[in-house]
Design an enzyme around this catalytic site. Structure first.
Site, PDB file in Angstrom:
ATOM      1  N   ARG A  21       0.838  -1.008   0.043  1.00 21.66           N
ATOM      2  CA  ARG A  21       0.187   0.399  -0.327  1.00 21.66           C
ATOM      3  C   ARG A  21       0.891   1.598  -0.171  1.00 21.66           C
ATOM      4  O   ARG A  21       0.719   2.145  -0.565  1.00 21.66           O
ATOM      5  CB  ARG A  21      -1.243  -0.228   1.346  1.00 21.66           C
ATOM      6  CG  ARG A  21      -2.011  -1.042   1.644  1.00 21.66           C
ATOM      7  CD  ARG A  21      -2.287  -1.503   2.701  1.00 21.66           C
ATOM      8  NE  ARG A  21      -1.451  -1.312   3.088  1.00 21.66           N
ATOM      9  CZ  ARG A  21      -2.032  -1.297   5.264  1.00 21.66           C
ATOM     10  NH1 ARG A  21      -2.782  -1.174   5.979  1.00 21.66           N
ATOM     11  NH2 ARG A  21      -1.010  -1.544   6.067  1.00 21.66           N
ATOM     12  N   ARG A  58      15.640  27.257  -0.522  1.00 29.37           N
ATOM     13  CA  ARG A  58      15.463  27.937   1.061  1.00 29.37           C
ATOM     14  C   ARG A  58      15.670  28.597   2.051  1.00 29.37           C
ATOM     15  O   ARG A  58      17.329  27.507   1.898  1.00 29.37           O
ATOM     16  CB  ARG A  58      13.619  27.859   1.186  1.00 29.37           C
ATOM     17  CG  ARG A  58      13.104  27.360   0.065  1.00 29.37           C
ATOM     18  CD  ARG A  58      11.831  26.990   0.232  1.00 29.37           C
ATOM     19  NE  ARG A  58      10.620  27.034  -0.426  1.00 29.37           N
ATOM     20  CZ  ARG A  58       9.448  27.327  -0.697  1.00 29.37           C
ATOM     21  NH1 ARG A  58       9.428  28.500  -0.160  1.00 29.37           N
ATOM     22  NH2 ARG A  58       8.436  27.314  -1.203  1.00 29.37           N
ATOM     23  N   HIS A  61      17.582  30.978   6.885  1.00 28.28           N
ATOM     24  CA  HIS A  61      16.856  31.648   7.677  1.00 28.28           C
ATOM     25  C   HIS A  61      16.863  31.119   8.889  1.00 28.28           C
ATOM     26  O   HIS A  61      16.574  30.190   9.794  1.00 28.28           O
ATOM     27  CB  HIS A  61      14.745  31.063   7.507  1.00 28.28           C
ATOM     28  CG  HIS A  61      14.554  31.801   5.406  1.00 28.28           C
ATOM     29  ND1 HIS A  61      14.115  30.193   5.395  1.00 28.28           N
ATOM     30  CD2 HIS A  61      15.529  32.451   5.145  1.00 28.28           C
ATOM     31  CE1 HIS A  61      13.571  31.450   3.990  1.00 28.28           C
ATOM     32  NE2 HIS A  61      14.227  32.219   3.725  1.00 28.28           N
ATOM     33  N   LYS A  71      12.605  24.324  16.173  1.00 23.20           N
ATOM     34  CA  LYS A  71      11.947  23.916  14.625  1.00 23.20           C
ATOM     35  C   LYS A  71      12.842  22.631  15.340  1.00 23.20           C
ATOM     36  O   LYS A  71      13.406  22.153  15.096  1.00 23.20           O
ATOM     37  CB  LYS A  71      12.415  24.865  13.536  1.00 23.20           C
ATOM     38  CG  LYS A  71      11.867  26.218  13.844  1.00 23.20           C
ATOM     39  CD  LYS A  71      12.689  26.432  11.991  1.00 23.20           C
ATOM     40  CE  LYS A  71      12.413  28.159  11.669  1.00 23.20           C
ATOM     41  NZ  LYS A  71      13.013  28.373  10.764  1.00 23.20           N
ATOM     42  N   TYR A 131       7.176  21.745   9.248  1.00 19.95           N
ATOM     43  CA  TYR A 131       7.687  22.985  10.195  1.00 19.95           C
ATOM     44  C   TYR A 131       6.927  22.506  11.413  1.00 19.95           C
ATOM     45  O   TYR A 131       5.968  23.084  11.438  1.00 19.95           O
ATOM     46  CB  TYR A 131       8.415  23.949  10.017  1.00 19.95           C
ATOM     47  CG  TYR A 131       8.632  24.143   8.579  1.00 19.95           C
ATOM     48  CD1 TYR A 131       9.999  24.907   8.824  1.00 19.95           C
ATOM     49  CD2 TYR A 131       8.207  24.485   7.378  1.00 19.95           C
ATOM     50  CE1 TYR A 131      11.157  24.878   7.814  1.00 19.95           C
ATOM     51  CE2 TYR A 131       9.209  24.814   5.994  1.00 19.95           C
ATOM     52  CZ  TYR A 131      10.828  24.522   5.921  1.00 19.95           C
ATOM     53  OH  TYR A 131      11.117  25.122   5.371  1.00 19.95           O
ATOM     54  N   GLU A 142      11.311  37.575  10.873  1.00 16.95           N
ATOM     55  CA  GLU A 142      12.545  36.483  10.703  1.00 16.95           C
ATOM     56  C   GLU A 142      13.106  37.162   9.465  1.00 16.95           C
ATOM     57  O   GLU A 142      12.658  38.039   9.103  1.00 16.95           O
ATOM     58  CB  GLU A 142      11.268  35.782   9.717  1.00 16.95           C
ATOM     59  CG  GLU A 142      10.494  35.250  10.254  1.00 16.95           C
ATOM     60  CD  GLU A 142      11.323  33.928  11.774  1.00 16.95           C
ATOM     61  OE1 GLU A 142      11.772  33.064  10.673  1.00 16.95           O
ATOM     62  OE2 GLU A 142      10.718  33.923  12.408  1.00 16.95           O
ATOM     63  N   ARG A 167      13.631  37.937  -1.393  1.00 16.75           N
ATOM     64  CA  ARG A 167      13.951  37.897  -0.341  1.00 16.75           C
ATOM     65  C   ARG A 167      16.021  37.527   0.371  1.00 16.75           C
ATOM     66  O   ARG A 167      16.315  37.632   0.559  1.00 16.75           O
ATOM     67  CB  ARG A 167      13.256  37.538   0.814  1.00 16.75           C
ATOM     68  CG  ARG A 167      13.804  37.619   2.124  1.00 16.75           C
ATOM     69  CD  ARG A 167      12.397  36.719   3.225  1.00 16.75           C
ATOM     70  NE  ARG A 167      13.139  36.770   4.715  1.00 16.75           N
ATOM     71  CZ  ARG A 167      12.777  35.933   5.173  1.00 16.75           C
ATOM     72  NH1 ARG A 167      12.819  34.668   4.709  1.00 16.75           N
ATOM     73  NH2 ARG A 167      12.957  35.654   6.643  1.00 16.75           N
ATOM     74  N   ASP A 168      15.494  36.291  -0.334  1.00 19.86           N
ATOM     75  CA  ASP A 168      16.991  35.462   0.172  1.00 19.86           C
ATOM     76  C   ASP A 168      17.987  36.118  -0.884  1.00 19.86           C
ATOM     77  O   ASP A 168      19.225  35.932  -0.542  1.00 19.86           O
ATOM     78  CB  ASP A 168      16.580  33.442   0.193  1.00 19.86           C
ATOM     79  CG  ASP A 168      16.523  33.183   1.144  1.00 19.86           C
ATOM     80  OD1 ASP A 168      16.227  33.753   1.809  1.00 19.86           O
ATOM     81  OD2 ASP A 168      14.936  32.101   0.677  1.00 19.86           O
TER      82      ASP A 168
END
Length: 198
Positions: A21, A58, A61, A71, A131, A142, A167-168
């Site tokens: 499955r 990403r 951060h 986290k 997260y 942030e 932003r990054d």
């Protein structure tokens, strides 16, 4: 369980049960978490996820401390190269990074301490990262550091051109963030983290 090169960061690899499955796994298990840290249940205040195409990069951060956020991260679908970077000024592992592959096949998860930066590169389309966080999201708390900072030297896989947010792309290097006072003191981060479990 594997302790990462970043002080206080831990990788958990649960049992994965497969049959015709599909599979079943529990990436977060309180007994394993408590046995590793001696702390009670991870204090979840925010549960979020993102989905990324192949090549999306990403991060790095992190949350200003205080308030700070711990986290717990895992990848239930797809595959990413995950990076943790110690951004706690005065930490014995400040400026160091560690990397692990997270994916739906292993259901591996990572605990990220307060003050440690997080980044990942999606290795396949539709990679999902989940997260569990100890504090809710507040946009002004942030922050980001460039994952392409040559001084960090993160080993991004060959053959993938990173796709980043505006932003990054505009994020400062580690040295620039330190000069601007964006990074938090190790003792402050550890104090904030200790209070999560009280």
């Amino acid at each position: 369980m594997r302790r990462l090169a970043i002080d206080g960061a831990v990788e958990f690899t649960p049992s994965v049960h497969r049959d015709e499955r599909g599979l079943f796994a529990s990436p977060y298990q309180e007994p394993a978490f408590t046995a590793t840290f001696g702390w009670p249940l991870f204090p979840v205040r925010d549960l979020s996820h993102n989905v990324s195409a192949r090549g999306v990069l990403r991060g790095i951060h992190f949350t200003s401390t205080p308030p700070g956020r711990a986290k717990y991260v895992y990848c239930p679908y797809g595959k990413v190269q995950d990076f943790l970077i110690d951004l706690r000024v005065g930490s014995p592992t400040f400026g160091c990074w560690d990397s692990t592959e997270l994916g739906g096949d292993t259901c591996r998860a990572i605990y990220i301490p307060v003050g440690v930066g997080h980044a990942f590169l999606s290795l396949v389309d539709d990679s999902m990262i989940v997260y569990a966080m100890s504090k809710g999201y507040v946009a002004e708390d942030e922050l980001a550091i460039s994952p392409l900072d040559p001084a960090l030297g993160l080993p991004l896989p060959a053959g993938i051109t990173p796709l980043q947010s505006d932003r990054d792309r505009a994020a400062p290097t580690l040295a620039e963030a330190l000069d601007r006072g964006l990074l938090s003191d190790d003792a402050v981060c550890r104090d904030v983290e200790a209070k999560l479990w009280q």
